[in-house]
Design a protein around this motif. Sequence first.
Motif: not given
Length: 971
Positions: A783-786, A926-927, A931-932, A960-966
């Motif tokens: 996933s993106w988070k991983e 937005e991430e 990052i690229m 990194r965006c806030p973890q609770d943002s979808p």
Amino acid sequence: MRPLALLVLAHLAALVAAAEAKGGAAGAGLGDDVLGLIVFKADVSDPDGRLATWSEDDERPCAWDGVTCDARTGRVSALSLAGFGLSGKVGRGLLRLEALQSLSLARNNLSGDVPADLARLPALQTLDLSANAFAGAIPKGLFGRCRSLRDVSLASNAFSGGIPRDVAACATLASLNLSSNRLAGALPSDIWSLNALRTLDISGNAVTGDLPIGISRMFNLRALNLRGNRLTGSLPDDIGDCPLLRSVDLGSNSLSGDLPESLRRLSTCTYLDLSSNEFTGSVPTWFGEMASLEMLDLSGNKFSGEIPGSIGGLMSLRELRLSGNGFTGALPESIGGCKSLMHVDVSWNSLTGALPSWVLGSGVQWVSVSQNTLSGEVKVPANASSVLQGVDLSNNAFSGVIPSDISKLQNLQSLNMSWNSMSGSIPASILEMKSLDVLDLTANRLNGCIPATGGESLKELRLGKNFLTGNIPPQIGNCSALASLDLSHNNLTGEIPETISNLTNLEIVDLSQNKLTGVLPKQLSNLPHLLQFNVSHNQLSGDLPPGSFFDTIPLSSVSDNPGLCGAKLNSSCPGVLPKPIVLNPNTSSDPISPTEPVPDGGRHHKKTILSISALVAIGAAALIAVGVITITVLNLRVRAPGSHSGAVLELSDGYLSQSPTTDMNAGKLVMFGGGNPEFSASTHALLNKDCELGRGGFGTVYKTTLRDGQPVAIKKLTVSSLVKSQVEFEREVKMLGKLRHRNLVALKGYYWTPSLQLLIYEFVSGDNLHKQLHESSTTNCLSWKERFDIVLGIARSLAHLHRHDIIHYNLKSNNILLDGSGEAKVGDYGLAKLLPMLDRYVLSSKVQSALGYMAPEFACRTVKITEKCDVYGFGVLILEILTGRTPVEYMEDDVIVLCDVVRAALDEGKVEECVDERLCGKFPLEEAVPIMKLGLVCTSQVPSNRPDMSEVVNILELIRCPQDSPETELG
């Protein structure tokens, strides 16, 4: 003590006795001074003869170099030996100087212990032992026994341990400098009780914990410097209650939370540096009340919201640094009201809106607004600045043409407008600016020809990734100061002008991805400082210029020029792999057959001819085969019972042991941390091929288990002949064994014989990153988070290595392991340091599999390999992780470089087409974009343009965006 010193002391004792008999107490005092100084001299080495005037035959020392006496009493009042080149220890001789008020031994090479009784000298006020080689703990009692000490500096030594708790007992202290040592532990809570202290400097240590409360008790404090430690927690609420505090530097720690409102009461504060911490929240408007501020640095934190316009009321402000935060909104126009402002940096934020007029129209000398989303046209105001020296507008969304009246900025030395959407032609007036050293217009939409005038002062000219046409003007040979030239990725035509060989300062040239024709000028071989010359993907012909540089030029720098020929192109270049041979599936089964019939009745024949690249590949394959055979033979010799290879590993009674050889040849097995240095018997013998996990440039890795059942991975080095000595090998391995980080594969031990070395690592159960990205099934995707977590983990591990002066050298996705929870663990780090005989060309051959990750300076013999090589490889890894593509893809007639693909996608606003289609779930745009961009910045061709890994970690945490943002889907 040396015999000479004993004779001297005996002689002096006689002199002192005679003086006491003749002159009473005064004579005794003078004798003590002479005796103490001679004893001090006997304990030190004086290679420069700076103490030559010190003679035991003198009755008074007042004429000796470095010695000052009190005019009234004749006693020694000051001893200043700073920079005398002395070494050795500080003995107890100085304790006889009872009238000594000032002692400076700074900038020498003195070592050993510092006599704690120095502080007991009744008149001593100043003690400066800075910039020496003192080590160990600061002596107990040094501060607790002080009488009149006011100024103490132990800076720039190697003191370790904690800050002495008795420091608070030295109530007379006005200045304490313990900076640039190795002090650890917490800051003593009662240190704030030193209410006479004016200056406190503990920067550059490893002090941990929270800042204790009660700093307001230091009502005389003028300067506080705790920079570069490991402090945590928030700022004390009473920090603003030190009414005389003028300088505060708490940068490069891990402080967090909001800024306390008490800061607004620091009305006399001129210097405030809170950079590189983890402060959050918005920047309060009351900063505008700190009227005395001359330098404000809040960069590298997690501040958000808008930049307060009240900052524009700071009339004394000279430097404003707000980069690397999460600021939004417009850049306040009011900042132009800071009449003293000289340096502004608001880069790496999320600012929007137009460029304020003050940027090009005020008295600011240097300004950077890069890595934001500012937009609109760039306009030069009527009152164009006459003092502006550097402006960085890169990585924004500026559009329109480059204004020709930018030449009004007469003192401009550096102009960076790269990575925007500027269009039109390049105004000739820019190149005619007399002071301009650096012009970077990379990655815009510029067209037309390159101006043929000016540029005499330019040192760097970067016009790559535009739509420029026409020829490279011959007048470029007049840019005599030019060291870096990038015209790549344009539509330039014609020949490379011979006049380019007049640029004797040239170091880096990139003309790739154009439509250039003709031959390479032979005079290019005369350029003395050339480090990189890339003309790939053009239409050049003829032979390469003669000379050592072009004899070793990487093939990738001249690839895709079908007309280039010559013997040099048929040889393998260091650090570059040829394209693999690709056979036409429609040809006959005999690939070497010269001709082949076609269905037109035999009137024509389709020829199958081996290309130059195929011949190179065959030659390289042959060399590799010879190398494999050689290594195999060597390994067989190592294992042969009758060989003279020291110890031979075998399985004996279930444990790793050495064959019954003499003690001289016995192997040495060491486990760090007290592990059991025995391996359990299993169904497979140790180092059996069935236990093999993988092979790399430095050796083969096997899995086995310790006697206690703990699995480990063993790397058998295949470079034994390059290991210089057991002492150096063990020193480096033990240093690597001390490294501990959650994102590093831990080194647990080693095994040594002169011909066989094993490294014992923790066993990581998951796959490596290369397999996960390129070989796993679609149901086992990341996933993106991983992926973000993997990138951040790798960055943190590299920053940790670099803090310990270790360069990885061999960074690639195969060397990134993923444990059972998906945590990234970097392996194979620091192995090049085990091989002192390696030069970079041997190293390059050992890490050929890292092709695409290797920084361009690896191919340049004269360029120092630094941590920035790891930064380059990390940048490539970022792009590989996000796109799921390998760094280099070989086609039959082309080579596709991942960095170029991502740059093109960013230029065209098609980032979503770059992200790995096998990515599980959605991802935030937005991430993805920043990052690229970060990956591309890390892969800059110029090492100095790449950030440090510690900066990379800060930037990633900001991205990194806030973890609770979808997570939002693109497309």
